[in-house]
Design a protein around this motif. Sequence first.
Motif, PDB file in Angstrom:
ATOM      1  N   SER A 293      43.273  48.757  40.595  1.00 55.32           N
ATOM      2  CA  SER A 293      44.265  47.925  39.924  1.00 55.32           C
ATOM      3  C   SER A 293      45.604  48.640  39.873  1.00 55.32           C
ATOM      4  CB  SER A 293      43.778  47.602  38.499  1.00 55.32           C
ATOM      5  OG  SER A 293      44.759  46.915  37.763  1.00 55.32           O
ATOM      6  N   LEU A 294      46.630  48.080  40.530  1.00 57.25           N
ATOM      7  CA  LEU A 294      47.974  48.651  40.516  1.00 57.25           C
ATOM      8  C   LEU A 294      48.876  47.836  39.592  1.00 57.25           C
ATOM      9  CD1 LEU A 294      48.484  49.254  44.355  1.00 57.25           C
ATOM     10  CD2 LEU A 294      47.501  50.828  42.662  1.00 57.25           C
ATOM     11  N   PHE A 295      49.824  48.500  38.949  1.00 53.67           N
ATOM     12  CA  PHE A 295      50.729  47.821  38.020  1.00 53.67           C
ATOM     13  C   PHE A 295      49.901  46.970  37.043  1.00 53.67           C
ATOM     14  CE2 PHE A 295      52.466  47.964  42.376  1.00 53.67           C
ATOM     15  CZ  PHE A 295      53.457  48.923  42.205  1.00 53.67           C
ATOM     16  N   SER A 296      48.940  47.619  36.419  1.00 53.49           N
ATOM     17  CA  SER A 296      47.861  46.923  35.710  1.00 53.49           C
ATOM     18  C   SER A 296      48.328  46.160  34.481  1.00 53.49           C
ATOM     19  CB  SER A 296      46.783  47.926  35.295  1.00 53.49           C
ATOM     20  OG  SER A 296      46.318  48.646  36.414  1.00 53.49           O
ATOM     21  N   GLY A 297      49.426  46.591  33.852  1.00 51.38           N
ATOM     22  CA  GLY A 297      49.853  45.931  32.628  1.00 51.38           C
ATOM     23  C   GLY A 297      48.768  46.012  31.565  1.00 51.38           C
ATOM     24  N   ILE A 298      48.497  44.887  30.902  1.00 51.18           N
ATOM     25  CA  ILE A 298      47.438  44.857  29.888  1.00 51.18           C
ATOM     26  C   ILE A 298      46.110  44.367  30.471  1.00 51.18           C
ATOM     27  CG2 ILE A 298      48.997  44.648  27.933  1.00 51.18           C
ATOM     28  CD1 ILE A 298      48.392  41.626  27.902  1.00 51.18           C
ATOM     29  N   GLY A 299      46.029  44.291  31.805  1.00 49.63           N
ATOM     30  CA  GLY A 299      44.745  44.021  32.444  1.00 49.63           C
ATOM     31  C   GLY A 299      44.427  42.557  32.682  1.00 49.63           C
TER      32      GLY A 299
ATOM     33  N   GLU B   4      37.056  48.169  47.587  1.00 48.91           N
ATOM     34  CA  GLU B   4      37.005  47.001  48.467  1.00 48.91           C
ATOM     35  C   GLU B   4      38.141  46.006  48.225  1.00 48.91           C
ATOM     36  OE1 GLU B   4      32.270  46.341  48.566  1.00 48.91           O
ATOM     37  OE2 GLU B   4      33.178  46.913  46.643  1.00 48.91           O
ATOM     38  N   LEU B   5      38.823  46.163  47.087  1.00 49.78           N
ATOM     39  CA  LEU B   5      39.927  45.279  46.730  1.00 49.78           C
ATOM     40  C   LEU B   5      41.013  46.092  46.049  1.00 49.78           C
ATOM     41  CD1 LEU B   5      41.327  42.506  45.958  1.00 49.78           C
ATOM     42  CD2 LEU B   5      39.850  42.517  43.917  1.00 49.78           C
ATOM     43  N   ILE B   6      42.251  45.924  46.494  1.00 50.51           N
ATOM     44  CA  ILE B   6      43.415  46.425  45.765  1.00 50.51           C
ATOM     45  C   ILE B   6      44.208  45.212  45.302  1.00 50.51           C
ATOM     46  CG2 ILE B   6      45.659  47.572  45.978  1.00 50.51           C
ATOM     47  CD1 ILE B   6      44.414  49.654  47.738  1.00 50.51           C
ATOM     48  N   HIS B   7      44.593  45.211  44.051  1.00 50.84           N
ATOM     49  CA  HIS B   7      45.387  44.088  43.554  1.00 50.84           C
ATOM     50  C   HIS B   7      46.486  44.605  42.645  1.00 50.84           C
ATOM     51  CE1 HIS B   7      43.712  44.293  39.489  1.00 50.84           C
ATOM     52  NE2 HIS B   7      42.484  44.338  39.997  1.00 50.84           N
ATOM     53  N   GLY B   8      47.520  43.800  42.479  1.00 59.14           N
ATOM     54  CA  GLY B   8      48.580  44.179  41.557  1.00 59.14           C
ATOM     55  C   GLY B   8      49.806  43.306  41.666  1.00 59.14           C
ATOM     56  N   GLY B   9      50.467  43.151  40.547  1.00 55.16           N
ATOM     57  CA  GLY B   9      51.743  42.443  40.518  1.00 55.16           C
ATOM     58  C   GLY B   9      52.866  43.466  40.582  1.00 55.16           C
ATOM     59  N   TYR B  10      53.285  43.812  41.793  1.00 55.54           N
ATOM     60  CA  TYR B  10      54.338  44.814  41.939  1.00 55.54           C
ATOM     61  C   TYR B  10      55.634  44.298  41.304  1.00 55.54           C
ATOM     62  CZ  TYR B  10      54.691  41.961  46.221  1.00 55.54           C
ATOM     63  OH  TYR B  10      54.741  40.915  47.116  1.00 55.54           O
TER      64      TYR B  10
END
Length: 262
Positions: free
Chosen positions: A5-11, A68-74
């Motif tokens: 989780s990138l730029f995870s914030g509060i999840g 297996e997954l990278i996600h994030g709101g850059y």
Amino acid sequence: MKALSLFSGIGGIDLACEWVGIETVAFCEREPFCQRVLRKHWPNVPIYDDVCTLTKERLDADGIGPIELIHGGYPCQPFSSSGLRRGKADDRHLWPEVKRLLEEVRPRWFIGENVAGHITLGLDEVLADLDDIGYAAQSFSIPSIAVNADHERERVFIIANTERSGRTGVLCPELATNEEPYPHWATNALDARSHPIPRMEQSLGEPSLFRSDDGLPDRMDRSLISPRLKALGNAVNPYQVYPILVAIKQIDDLLKDTGEGQ
């Protein structure tokens, strides 16, 4: 299925991942308030504080993976219509760091999230970069109102999958044609009222996403400098990304069953 989780914030995305059975194995988030929220709800998941120094070598050394997954709101500031829209010239333009991590880690899946202004500034570059590093990608513009929220909150989601030898690079036939306002592969997951998903306020212990007429939850500290207000404003609505994660999990499970997702 394991996710970074990138730029995870509060999840927000991580909560939706949890709903569909995807495990978050590491966060990357720099804001202290958000880190406290993440530690409260995912106490055993490590948090890295700088995407610019996060590497596959460091993840491997810490025993994290396979991913297996990278996600994030850059960060959206380079593209947001409420800002200067400086694009690459903005020092908060961190898409290149996401691209670097995708090249190093090589997850099968990627989900990116950003504001609607990204459509007219920067999105073409992101899609071209994904193609250059071997990912088939498609973007969708999904408003929160499409998942029964009472505000628009339009967001762009970028879904990418590694291409495989002999395949066309299309994620699946349903993702190749998006003639409806909301992808029809997700319609069964849209109605949160008929699905056993906990409400956001019960899950993260944060103010409800369902706001009053002025756009602020009744229990929210309305100070403009409130870290809670900032965190909520930057958060991804988990209901918004949930149908995407449902589809990804179903497709990935199917590919694993047929031996193509190994």
